[in-house]
Design a protein around this motif. Structure first.
Motif, PDB file in Angstrom:
ATOM      1  N   GLU A  13     -13.810  38.045  22.964  1.00  0.00           N
ATOM      2  CA  GLU A  13     -12.761  37.917  23.870  1.00  0.00           C
ATOM      3  C   GLU A  13     -12.898  38.824  25.011  1.00  0.00           C
ATOM      4  N   GLU A  14     -12.034  38.863  25.737  1.00  0.00           N
ATOM      5  CA  GLU A  14     -12.167  39.940  27.129  1.00  0.00           C
ATOM      6  C   GLU A  14     -12.185  41.418  26.566  1.00  0.00           C
ATOM      7  N   GLY A  15     -13.499  41.672  26.943  1.00  0.00           N
ATOM      8  CA  GLY A  15     -14.153  43.255  26.730  1.00  0.00           C
ATOM      9  C   GLY A  15     -14.257  43.775  25.220  1.00  0.00           C
ATOM     10  N   LEU A  16     -14.262  42.579  24.392  1.00  0.00           N
ATOM     11  CA  LEU A  16     -14.407  42.837  23.095  1.00  0.00           C
ATOM     12  C   LEU A  16     -15.255  41.830  22.090  1.00  0.00           C
ATOM     13  N   ALA A  17     -16.035  42.178  21.292  1.00  0.00           N
ATOM     14  CA  ALA A  17     -16.976  41.297  20.560  1.00  0.00           C
ATOM     15  C   ALA A  17     -17.002  41.735  19.167  1.00  0.00           C
ATOM     16  N   VAL A  18     -16.752  40.881  18.338  1.00  0.00           N
ATOM     17  CA  VAL A  18     -16.868  41.070  16.735  1.00  0.00           C
ATOM     18  C   VAL A  18     -18.102  40.571  16.314  1.00  0.00           C
ATOM     19  N   ILE A  19     -18.872  41.550  15.877  1.00  0.00           N
ATOM     20  CA  ILE A  19     -20.168  41.082  15.302  1.00  0.00           C
ATOM     21  C   ILE A  19     -20.242  41.234  13.646  1.00  0.00           C
ATOM     22  N   ASP A  20     -20.735  40.145  12.970  1.00  0.00           N
ATOM     23  CA  ASP A  20     -20.453  40.347  11.610  1.00  0.00           C
ATOM     24  C   ASP A  20     -21.987  40.765  11.132  1.00  0.00           C
ATOM     25  N   VAL A  21     -22.177  42.154  10.318  1.00  0.00           N
ATOM     26  CA  VAL A  21     -23.159  42.731   9.940  1.00  0.00           C
ATOM     27  C   VAL A  21     -23.154  42.814   8.585  1.00  0.00           C
ATOM     28  N   ASN A  22     -23.826  41.755   8.103  1.00  0.00           N
ATOM     29  CA  ASN A  22     -23.846  41.476   6.464  1.00  0.00           C
ATOM     30  C   ASN A  22     -22.292  41.706   5.984  1.00  0.00           C
ATOM     31  N   GLY A  23     -21.699  40.661   6.455  1.00  0.00           N
ATOM     32  CA  GLY A  23     -20.388  40.627   6.038  1.00  0.00           C
ATOM     33  C   GLY A  23     -19.106  41.573   6.422  1.00  0.00           C
ATOM     34  N   ILE A  24     -19.575  42.403   7.036  1.00  0.00           N
ATOM     35  CA  ILE A  24     -18.768  43.595   7.793  1.00  0.00           C
ATOM     36  C   ILE A  24     -18.309  43.257   9.459  1.00  0.00           C
ATOM     37  N   GLY A  25     -17.305  42.880   9.727  1.00  0.00           N
ATOM     38  CA  GLY A  25     -16.874  42.555  11.126  1.00  0.00           C
ATOM     39  C   GLY A  25     -16.802  43.927  11.950  1.00  0.00           C
ATOM     40  N   VAL A  26     -17.481  44.165  12.872  1.00  0.00           N
ATOM     41  CA  VAL A  26     -17.732  45.396  13.789  1.00  0.00           C
ATOM     42  C   VAL A  26     -17.107  44.923  15.220  1.00  0.00           C
ATOM     43  N   ASN A  27     -16.121  45.981  15.373  1.00  0.00           N
ATOM     44  CA  ASN A  27     -15.573  45.532  16.839  1.00  0.00           C
ATOM     45  C   ASN A  27     -16.469  46.391  17.928  1.00  0.00           C
ATOM     46  N   VAL A  28     -16.963  45.797  18.845  1.00  0.00           N
ATOM     47  CA  VAL A  28     -17.756  46.375  19.999  1.00  0.00           C
ATOM     48  C   VAL A  28     -17.376  46.153  21.364  1.00  0.00           C
ATOM     49  N   PHE A  29     -16.746  47.155  21.978  1.00  0.00           N
ATOM     50  CA  PHE A  29     -16.318  46.790  23.394  1.00  0.00           C
ATOM     51  C   PHE A  29     -17.483  46.688  24.444  1.00  0.00           C
ATOM     52  N   ILE A  30     -17.245  45.646  25.287  1.00  0.00           N
ATOM     53  CA  ILE A  30     -18.393  45.187  26.105  1.00  0.00           C
ATOM     54  C   ILE A  30     -18.067  45.007  27.708  1.00  0.00           C
ATOM     55  N   SER A  31     -18.775  45.072  28.564  1.00  0.00           N
ATOM     56  CA  SER A  31     -18.465  44.923  29.952  1.00  0.00           C
ATOM     57  C   SER A  31     -18.486  43.458  30.176  1.00  0.00           C
ATOM     58  N   GLY A  32     -17.911  43.227  31.469  1.00  0.00           N
ATOM     59  CA  GLY A  32     -17.749  41.612  31.761  1.00  0.00           C
ATOM     60  C   GLY A  32     -19.282  41.057  31.879  1.00  0.00           C
ATOM     61  N   SER A  33     -19.980  41.825  32.445  1.00  0.00           N
ATOM     62  CA  SER A  33     -21.474  41.094  32.567  1.00  0.00           C
ATOM     63  C   SER A  33     -22.029  40.999  31.540  1.00  0.00           C
ATOM     64  N   THR A  34     -21.869  41.922  30.417  1.00  0.00           N
ATOM     65  CA  THR A  34     -22.445  41.568  29.005  1.00  0.00           C
ATOM     66  C   THR A  34     -21.668  40.384  28.262  1.00  0.00           C
ATOM     67  N   MET A  35     -20.687  40.212  28.568  1.00  0.00           N
ATOM     68  CA  MET A  35     -19.559  38.987  27.801  1.00  0.00           C
ATOM     69  C   MET A  35     -20.327  37.909  28.547  1.00  0.00           C
ATOM     70  N   ASP A  36     -20.778  37.859  29.892  1.00  0.00           N
ATOM     71  CA  ASP A  36     -21.134  36.757  30.477  1.00  0.00           C
ATOM     72  C   ASP A  36     -22.593  36.177  29.829  1.00  0.00           C
ATOM     73  N   ARG A  37     -23.107  37.216  29.376  1.00  0.00           N
ATOM     74  CA  ARG A  37     -24.509  36.821  28.948  1.00  0.00           C
ATOM     75  C   ARG A  37     -24.691  36.769  27.400  1.00  0.00           C
ATOM     76  N   MET A  38     -23.551  36.883  26.756  1.00  0.00           N
ATOM     77  CA  MET A  38     -23.751  36.878  25.336  1.00  0.00           C
ATOM     78  C   MET A  38     -24.117  35.636  24.894  1.00  0.00           C
ATOM     79  N   PRO A  39     -24.649  35.335  23.499  1.00  0.00           N
ATOM     80  CA  PRO A  39     -24.914  33.967  23.053  1.00  0.00           C
ATOM     81  C   PRO A  39     -23.691  33.395  22.343  1.00  0.00           C
ATOM     82  N   GLY A  40     -23.862  32.312  21.895  1.00  0.00           N
ATOM     83  CA  GLY A  40     -22.421  31.466  21.449  1.00  0.00           C
ATOM     84  C   GLY A  40     -22.126  31.920  20.058  1.00  0.00           C
ATOM     85  N   ILE A  41     -20.833  31.575  19.784  1.00  0.00           N
ATOM     86  CA  ILE A  41     -20.234  32.137  18.382  1.00  0.00           C
ATOM     87  C   ILE A  41     -21.057  31.445  17.304  1.00  0.00           C
ATOM     88  N   GLY A  42     -21.322  32.324  16.310  1.00  0.00           N
ATOM     89  CA  GLY A  42     -22.299  32.114  15.275  1.00  0.00           C
ATOM     90  C   GLY A  42     -23.943  32.288  15.577  1.00  0.00           C
TER      91      GLY A  42
END
Length: 210
Positions: A13-42
């Motif tokens: 979502e805006e400014g935040l990505a949740v990364i599943d690392v071996n079953g643990i959800g990690v909140n990572v704050f990201i910039s707008g440009s990083t958000m635009d270049r992120m891969p798809g969900i899953g």
């Protein structure tokens, strides 16, 4: 503390990505440009991270490249620029654009970032200009003409008077200083011999501005 997070993109979502690392959800704050270049969900993603630790919080800020992370770390050394300010700047400027803005003293471009005022932008260029120390390879990607652009600085360093004069002439004509430097750099990368003739270099650079 945490060099990177490597896992599956669970949510974004805006400014935040949740990364599943071996079953643990990690909140990572990201910039707008990083958000635009992120891969798809899953899909798999690797974010290089900066850990911000306070008495009441433990926060991760993530970037798709070490280059962006290093620039972020540099930005937050400036008084008045916190992690959110660093993300704001990297949301509106690419790493190369940020470098050129700092080297050329282009505080106007920096102040376009949300929350970054004129005085703060000027402080960034003042404090980080000497720290950047951009290498020839970083400027030109290791291509031809690196020697023609070595040691770029906002005031000119005397190594290549034609380059400095061409950039100054473009700025005098009303062009943005960052764009002017990029145009001259591009010309010298493809035609290093143009660095021996200010008039020719200026003409070729002008063509790059259109």
């Amino acid at each position: 503390m945490i060099a990177y997070v490597n896992g599956i993109l669970e949510n974004i979502e805006e400014g935040l990505a949740v990364i599943d690392v071996n079953g643990i959800g990690v909140n990572v704050f990201i910039s707008g440009s990083t958000m635009d270049r992120m891969p798809g969900i899953g899909e798999a993603v690797k974010l290089y991270t900066y850990t911000n630790v306070k008495e009441d919080s433990f926060t991760l800020f993530g970037f798709l490249s070490r280059d962006e992370l290093n620039l972020f770390k540099m930005l937050i050394t400036v008084n008045g620029i916190g992690p959110k300010g660093g993300l704001s700047i990297l949301s509106v400027m690419t790493p190369d654009d940020l470098r050129f803005a700092i080297l050329s003293g282009d505080s106007k471009s920096l102040s376009k970032a949300p929350g970054i005022g004129k005085k703060t932008a000027e402080r960034i260029t003042l404090e980080l200009r000497d720290k950047l120390k951009i290498s020839e390879d970083e400027l030109l990607g290791g291509g031809a003409g690196a020697s023609a652009m070595s040691g770029v600085s906002s005031e000119g360093d005397g190594i290549n008077p034609a380059r400095d004069e061409a950039v100054a002439a473009l700025v005098a004509l009303g062009y943005n200083s960052t764009d002017s430097m990029k145009a001259v750099r591009k010309v010298l990368a493809s035609s290093p011999e143009a660095g021996d003739d200010t008039e020719r270099l200026l003409k070729l650079a002008l063509k790059e501005m259109f």
